[in-house]
Enzyme design. Structure first.
Site, PDB file in Angstrom:
ATOM      1  N   THR A 144       0.794  -1.234   0.000  1.00 29.98           N
ATOM      2  CA  THR A 144       0.000   0.000   0.000  1.00 29.98           C
ATOM      3  C   THR A 144       0.827   1.284   0.000  1.00 29.98           C
ATOM      4  O   THR A 144       2.007   1.259  -0.301  1.00 29.98           O
ATOM      5  CB  THR A 144      -1.008  -0.042   1.181  1.00 29.98           C
ATOM      6  N   ASN A 203      -2.307  15.969 -12.882  1.00 27.68           N
ATOM      7  CA  ASN A 203      -1.352  15.012 -13.436  1.00 27.68           C
ATOM      8  C   ASN A 203      -0.813  15.378 -14.803  1.00 27.68           C
ATOM      9  O   ASN A 203       0.173  14.803 -15.258  1.00 27.68           O
ATOM     10  CB  ASN A 203      -1.959  13.616 -13.443  1.00 27.68           C
ATOM     11  N   THR A 242       5.322  13.444 -11.185  1.00 30.69           N
ATOM     12  CA  THR A 242       5.378  12.456 -10.097  1.00 30.69           C
ATOM     13  C   THR A 242       6.820  12.077  -9.789  1.00 30.69           C
ATOM     14  O   THR A 242       7.475  11.535 -10.657  1.00 30.69           O
ATOM     15  CB  THR A 242       4.643  11.154 -10.482  1.00 30.69           C
TER      16      THR A 242
END
Lengths: 396, 396
Positions: free
Chosen positions: A183, A391, A396
């Site tokens: 996760t 995005n 990122t």
């Protein structure tokens, strides 16, 4: 069990701090969690085959079954950085251990942010020169965020005989969220007396129904990890598997992990609504979870929810491609309390009432497969213009 | 092989028509393709377990191995419509057969549009009263569209000895595009002499590397189908598997299906760019295709391409979660002709040159896994504000 005001340093013997070291322009970007004594530790990590350097270092440290500190930076993920990246992650571990005067192996490291950039060691040095034990623990929750808009924390308390055990969790999520057997960045502290093996068992069991059941965009990150430290400072009787105490402990973990998972889903990039999918009547619980995650991961369902459109055709389509053995003639679907499909046939609903329901900021989609007794749940968020904006422009 | 101007009625013995019957407000929404004689037929259908009524009827008809007509409406998908929907699809088949004076089983039916609405039989009756054999074949390509912005057609010609064989394809795509062992609405006509079995073999083989390698949003529709009719009107020697003629025929099919697949990807809802991913150096071709499709399906890669950002970190992350056995230390990545990663380490590139490259309306991402000799390709499109807009407001 009681929900209490608190933070990651609330369990006995823990402290934390967070500050701005320079990995990001202005926001807090560096923090640590420290236990007075070496704690039992459990962890789960990304299933992405491309694994960021800090995970390699932390996994190795975790194998020794004790951990005393976790140091984290945001802004730079130290992922896809090759041999130098790995050396930098070891440096981060070593310098932190030195500052605390403990063995290197007692320090876990985590990074989140841009992939492919090297960890700036001067910023690390700067951060370590300023960070303190018993610092501002609330700042830790800030320091681990990237595009998250809110901090994600929860603290609970439970009685074990005459002892009170406190557990606290903190997480960051936002984009590249589609955990699979592992996760996001999430850290949980606890002052209970429990072995690392038992802790790992409880964590591995609970991750399946919590963190692994959320999705923001179907992308699994290279840096996901959950670490749980439990330092025994409560001095309760050791929690052993198969006892009532163990069940009580797992229940605490369940509440903390579910809460953090939902907070991550709700704060997905660009999200305006939390979507919860409850699947019942499945042949087995894995099938139920797969159907729930297929619905909550559908771009078409997500955009419909953003548009406040009760578009159940997209929900039944997502059930159909979930990869689960189904009786396609027996499916019931409801949006909140309003049924839209019974035994796979459309049912009419009050249009005005539905419009009202769809305006809520949490939408529950309930599906009954009418094929068994098992159930499963998943969480996600809608897909908005802002997800695209964030995005298309953010690296990122 | 020669690319020629033509339409779905160009192969000998075929005719087609398209018109407005009332399933949609204004646009063309009803059409057919008719062969003078019963044709060999091959088909592939959605793998979604929820299958629309027309697919059940057409699959059944196809089993008799001859088909003479395909009738299509857009606007209403006749999906999730239960027993009445199935009866309506049979009615569509029966009325069309009656109008043409042929057996019911020689008619394939297809529908595309909103899920969960019944087929309005009065519109069907209206359409059938107006449609003609030898109508305007170009209108057929218009009549099958939903949120598509352009028609998708291709016609090719190839010599088989002294005979010229013509093949033509037409498709619709747009949203809910993520075929899996089946695909969108696509119809291909051909005048070659080939058995249904051989035709099915060629189609099934080619669908893996063409239609199944495109994705717009990861959602697999309930109505996808590809039908190929080949009526033998060229009177060429029958095409038998294992001959040069067969290879030539498969090559035609490959060109037609690849072209339609790319056109569907390029016209994905809200798309501003076509993304092609070429994967080489894979252990096997399935792994190559899986990696290619994982990249082209990543929301984060898609938004980065929309933002014209050379964000290779998201590409390597998508490779890592593709579910394929990888050597994660050996991966090369290039955007168009510019390498961004060699042997899994970042390489610097000219920023200005990259900016220019990213402005193109077709971006090719090349990946070399350096682990074998096999390759694979996939196509998709970027994820833009308009995808969200179209799907927040349009009812599928």
């Amino acid at each position: 069990m009681k929900l209490i005001d608190g933070n990651i340093a609330s369990p006995l013997g823990f402290s934390a701090d967070g500050l701005h070291a320079g990995f990001k322009k202005r926001k807090l970007d560096f923090g640590w969690i420290v236990s007075e004594v070496p704690a039992s530790v459990a962890g789960v990590y990304t299933t992405n085959q491309v694994i960021a350097a800090p995970l390699i270092v932390t996994k190795q440290a975790q194998q020794l079954e004790k951990m005393q500190a976790i140091v984290v930076n945001s802004g730079v993920a130290n992922s896809c950085t090759g041999q130098k990246g790995l050396e930098d992650a070891y440096t981060m571990q070593e310098w932190t251990a030195k500052k605390l005067g403990i063995a290197n192996d007692l320090v876990g490291v985590a990074s989140t942010g841009v992939i492919g950039e090297f960890l700036p060691l001067d910023k690390l040095e700067n951060g370590l020169s300023k960070i303190v034990v018993n610092g501002n623990a609330d700042d830790f929750a800030q320091a681990i965020l990237t595009t998250d808009t809110v901090t994600k924390t929860i603290t609970v308390e439970e009685t074990f005989g005459k002892d009170v055990v406190t557990m606290s969790g903190v997480a960051k999520g936002s984009g590249m969220i589609h955990p699979n057997m592992a996760t996001m960045l999430a850290f949980i502290t606890c002052d209970a007396n429990i072995s690392s093996q038992t802790l790992q068992k409880a964590l591995s069991q609970k991750v399946e129904t919590t963190f692994n059941q959320i999705t923001v965009d179907g992308d699994t990150s290279t840096n996901d990890m959950v670490l749980v430290l439990s330092n025994g400072c409560t001095q309760n009787q050791e929690i052993i598997e198969g006892t009532e105490d163990y069940d009580r402990f797992v229940a605490m973990l369940h509440v903390v992990m579910t809460d953090l998972a939902k907070k991550i889903a709700k704060d997905g990039e660009g999200a305006t609504k939390l979507i919860q999918v409850d699947v019942t009547g499945a042949k087995d619980s894995l099938s139920a979870r797969m159907v729930a995650k297929s619905i909550v991961g559908s771009s078409l369902v997500k955009t419909a929810i953003f548009g406040e459109d009760a578009n159940w055709g997209r929900i039944i389509a997502a059930i159909g491609y979930a990869g689960v053995d189904l009786d396609v003639e027996k499916i019931d679907i409801a949006l909140e309390h309003l049924p839209v499909m019974i035994q796979s046939s459309p049912v009419s609903f009050d249009q005005e009432e539905m419009e009202e329901v769809m305006q809520k900021d949490q939408i529950t989609i309930s599906v009954n497969l009418n094929s068994g007794l098992e159930s499963g749940r998943a969480w996600g968020c809608d897909l908005s213009y802002d997800y695209v904006k964030i995005n298309a422009l953010y690296r990122t």
